[in-house]
Write an enzyme that holds these catalytic residues in place. Structure first.
Site, PDB file in Angstrom:
ATOM      1  N   GLY A 229       0.735  -1.211  -0.303  1.00 31.94           N
ATOM      2  CA  GLY A 229       0.205  -0.022  -0.378  1.00 31.94           C
ATOM      3  C   GLY A 229       0.747   1.427   0.041  1.00 31.94           C
TER       4      GLY A 229
ATOM      5  CG  ASP B 115      -0.185  -6.493   0.630  1.00 32.37           C
ATOM      6  OD1 ASP B 115      -0.534  -5.166   1.060  1.00 32.37           O
ATOM      7  OD2 ASP B 115      -1.538  -6.935  -0.046  1.00 32.37           O
ATOM      8  CB  ILE B 116      -4.697  -9.534   0.659  1.00 32.63           C
ATOM      9  CG1 ILE B 116      -5.588 -10.561   0.635  1.00 32.63           C
ATOM     10  CG2 ILE B 116      -5.220  -8.631  -0.049  1.00 32.63           C
ATOM     11  CD1 ILE B 116      -6.698 -10.282   1.464  1.00 32.63           C
TER      12      ILE B 116
ATOM     13  CE1 TYR C 136      -8.262   3.438   8.241  1.00 33.85           C
ATOM     14  CE2 TYR C 136      -8.901   6.331   9.066  1.00 33.85           C
ATOM     15  CZ  TYR C 136      -8.285   4.877   8.818  1.00 33.85           C
ATOM     16  OH  TYR C 136      -6.879   5.142   8.897  1.00 33.85           O
TER      17      TYR C 136
HETATM   18  P1  NAD Z   1      -3.324   1.676   1.759  1.00 39.15           P
HETATM   19  O1  NAD Z   1      -4.866   0.928   1.709  1.00 39.15           O
HETATM   20  O2  NAD Z   1      -2.488   2.144   0.655  1.00 39.15           O
HETATM   21  O3  NAD Z   1      -2.637  -0.222   2.299  1.00 39.15           O
HETATM   22  C1  NAD Z   1      -2.461  -1.181   2.704  1.00 39.15           C
HETATM   23  C2  NAD Z   1      -2.124  -2.956   1.867  1.00 39.15           C
HETATM   24  O4  NAD Z   1      -3.284  -3.553   3.157  1.00 39.15           O
HETATM   25  C3  NAD Z   1      -3.214  -2.979   0.670  1.00 39.15           C
HETATM   26  O5  NAD Z   1      -1.704  -2.989  -0.394  1.00 39.15           O
HETATM   27  C4  NAD Z   1      -3.476  -3.810   0.797  1.00 39.15           C
HETATM   28  O6  NAD Z   1      -3.730  -4.769  -0.232  1.00 39.15           O
HETATM   29  C5  NAD Z   1      -3.425  -4.544   2.070  1.00 39.15           C
HETATM   30  N1  NAD Z   1      -4.435  -5.941   2.207  1.00 39.15           N
HETATM   31  C6  NAD Z   1      -5.667  -5.380   2.584  1.00 39.15           C
HETATM   32  N2  NAD Z   1      -6.284  -5.973   3.083  1.00 39.15           N
HETATM   33  C7  NAD Z   1      -5.480  -6.827   3.432  1.00 39.15           C
HETATM   34  C8  NAD Z   1      -5.422  -8.564   4.417  1.00 39.15           C
HETATM   35  N3  NAD Z   1      -6.584  -8.971   4.496  1.00 39.15           N
HETATM   36  N4  NAD Z   1      -4.611  -9.396   4.493  1.00 39.15           N
HETATM   37  C9  NAD Z   1      -3.398  -8.295   4.597  1.00 39.15           C
HETATM   38  N5  NAD Z   1      -2.600  -7.193   3.583  1.00 39.15           N
HETATM   39  C10 NAD Z   1      -4.552  -6.567   3.150  1.00 39.15           C
HETATM   40  O7  NAD Z   1      -2.903   1.684   3.378  1.00 39.15           O
HETATM   41  P2  NAD Z   1      -2.096   2.603   3.686  1.00 39.15           P
HETATM   42  O8  NAD Z   1      -2.240   4.382   3.536  1.00 39.15           O
HETATM   43  O9  NAD Z   1      -1.014   2.096   3.054  1.00 39.15           O
HETATM   44  O10 NAD Z   1      -2.005   2.787   5.196  1.00 39.15           O
HETATM   45  C11 NAD Z   1      -1.274   2.479   6.532  1.00 39.15           C
HETATM   46  C12 NAD Z   1      -2.026   2.101   7.500  1.00 39.15           C
HETATM   47  O11 NAD Z   1      -1.764   3.506   8.478  1.00 39.15           O
HETATM   48  C13 NAD Z   1      -3.786   1.596   7.915  1.00 39.15           C
HETATM   49  O12 NAD Z   1      -4.064   1.175   8.994  1.00 39.15           O
HETATM   50  C14 NAD Z   1      -3.880   3.084   7.947  1.00 39.15           C
HETATM   51  O13 NAD Z   1      -5.497   3.454   9.140  1.00 39.15           O
HETATM   52  C15 NAD Z   1      -3.151   4.076   8.771  1.00 39.15           C
HETATM   53  N6  NAD Z   1      -3.158   5.266   7.911  1.00 39.15           N
HETATM   54  C16 NAD Z   1      -2.773   5.514   6.669  1.00 39.15           C
HETATM   55  C17 NAD Z   1      -2.449   7.255   6.459  1.00 39.15           C
HETATM   56  C18 NAD Z   1      -2.963   7.479   4.515  1.00 39.15           C
HETATM   57  O14 NAD Z   1      -3.062   8.775   4.630  1.00 39.15           O
HETATM   58  N7  NAD Z   1      -2.125   7.043   3.790  1.00 39.15           N
HETATM   59  C19 NAD Z   1      -3.825   7.983   7.676  1.00 39.15           C
HETATM   60  C20 NAD Z   1      -3.951   7.560   9.116  1.00 39.15           C
HETATM   61  C21 NAD Z   1      -3.730   6.096   8.806  1.00 39.15           C
HETATM   62  C1  AKB Z   2      -7.621   8.068   5.433  1.00 45.64           C
HETATM   63  O1  AKB Z   2      -7.891   9.926   4.585  1.00 45.64           O
HETATM   64  O2  AKB Z   2      -8.787   7.377   5.355  1.00 45.64           O
HETATM   65  C2  AKB Z   2      -6.768   7.941   5.589  1.00 45.64           C
HETATM   66  C3  AKB Z   2      -6.134   9.310   7.188  1.00 45.64           C
HETATM   67  C4  AKB Z   2      -6.135  10.282   8.018  1.00 45.64           C
HETATM   68  O3  AKB Z   2      -6.405   8.153   8.409  1.00 45.64           O
HETATM   69  N1  AKB Z   2      -5.624   8.942   4.621  1.00 45.64           N
END
Ligand code: NAD
Ligand code: AKB
Length: 319
Positions: free
Chosen positions: A11, A34-35, A142
């Site tokens: 991700g 990853d999945i 969420y």
């Molecule tokens: P993303 O959606 O880009 O990546 C998530 C990854 O998890 C994907 O590659 C997906 O294929 C994988 N996935 C989904 N289901 C799965 C499963 N059952 N088993 C294994 N892998 C699985 O998310 P991200 O932006 O990289 O966020 C990662 C973490 O950080 C999350 O917990 C998210 O809540 C947190 N977060 C992200 C942001 C942001 O702005 N990106 C902000 C706050 C918090």
């Molecule tokens: C979202 O918009 O869901 C994420 C976050 C702030 O957790 N980027």
């Protein structure tokens, strides 16, 4: 020697986190998982295992047999996607966390990183300079899953001495991989449309200020938190972390300095309601004083870096 597993490594955060961890600890000591069947090319070469975090026994036996010592648990459904599939989002965001917390409780893991989000806050939370400790009444599935996850992390630390560390990430901006379905994704999409020469339709209103951060800062914060001495980590729910606060209009106007013909239309959709419950800016004094956090990127630097590096060919991988 650390043996690290990143779950959800394909991700937006995982791709960059794996690359950084491999630079620091050696390619073969950092498993991506990853999945998805295959990991992004950027993560070749290096160990990759297809793993569904919800397949508890498979996750347990992999971690035990490979003698993994640290897990970064990133697999989750983000805010917008979670509203479309609330039951599955709850299951994914909670069950995986328990699998990993229990492995640490049983002594198989030394350290865990699990990210929370600004989504833990809600419309009764003070909106500006949101404090570390304040009212938290999230209204999205969420946000609820992140708030409950925070409470369980705190509990496992207090009761079983599980060394779990967490950051409430703001919206993250990056170009290495695309965002996965959040409310702050508009800010990343804007760069792709600007570089394609397209007009941009923004799903948030022009004046919706949200806490945001450039990915390099977020990765650095994650590694700094994970490497801080245990006794410095005084907060075991999750740390507020502040980078930049901006509105869609602010970022549009900064991009327009480089691409004067770029045009925008504002058409708020269901994600506006989510954004309206989130803070506009964050007070992160605890992260600064406990483990020395300080951001490096401001809006001007972020926009320049994104425009220099966004590669629109990445869009064909998802179309
Ligand atoms: P993303 O959606 O880009 O990546 C998530 C990854 O998890 C994907 O590659 C997906 O294929 C994988 N996935 C989904 N289901 C799965 C499963 N059952 N088993 C294994 N892998 C699985 O998310 P991200 O932006 O990289 O966020 C990662 C973490 O950080 C999350 O917990 C998210 O809540 C947190 N977060 C992200 C942001 C942001 O702005 N990106 C902000 C706050 C918090
Ligand atoms: C979202 O918009 O869901 C994420 C976050 C702030 O957790 N980027």
């Amino acid at each position: 020697m650390k043996r690290i597993l990143v779950i959800g490594s394909c991700g937006q955060i995982g791709t960059e986190l794996v690359l950084n961890l491999r630079d620091k600890y050696g390619t073969n000591n950092v498993y991506a998982s990853d999945i998805l069947e295959n990991c992004p090319e950027k993560l070749y070469p290096g160990p990759y295992v297809k793993m569904d975090i919800l397949e508890k026994e498979m996750v347990r036996s992999f971690i035990i047999s490979e003698k993994i010592s640290e897990v970064y648990l990133l697999a989750a459904l983000l805010s917008a996607k979670a509203e479309e599939r609330p039951e599955y989002a709850w299951k994914l965001n909670m069950d995986g966390l328990f699998t990993i917390l229990d492995l640490a409780k049983e002594g198989y893991l030394r350290k865990i990183f699990w990210p929370s989000s600004i989504a833990v806050f809600g419309k009764t939370t003070p909106k500006f300079n949101t404090p570390q400790f304040t009212i938290m009444e999230p209204s999205t599935v969420y946000g609820i899953s992140k708030q409950v996850g925070e409470r369980w992390c705190e509990y496992y630390y207090a009761k079983y001495d599980v060394d779990v560390r967490s950051i409430r990430y703001p919206g993250l901006i990056s170009y290495t991989s695309l965002p996965g379905g959040g409310t702050t994704d508009y800010a990343v999409d804007m760069f792709y449309q600007a570089k394609l020469g397209n007009d941009f339709t923004c799903f948030l209103s022009d004046d919706t200020a949200l806490p945001m951060m450039y990915m390099d800062d977020a990765i650095r914060a994650t590694l700094e938190l994970m490497n801080a001495p245990k006794e410095n980590i005084k907060i075991r729910s999750s740390y507020n972390l502040s980078g930049i606060s901006f509105t869609p209009k602010d970022i549009f106007e900064e991009i327009q300095k480089y691409i004067p013909d770029f045009r925008i239309t504002f058409m708020p959709d269901f994600r506006q309601k989510i954004a309206d419950t989130w803070p506009s800016s964050i007070d992160d004094i605890s992260a600064r004083s406990d483990w020395g956090w300080k951001e490096r990127y401001n809006l001007e630097m972020l926009v320049k870096k994104m425009l220099d590096n966004v590669d629109v060919s990445i869009l064909s991988s998802v179309s």
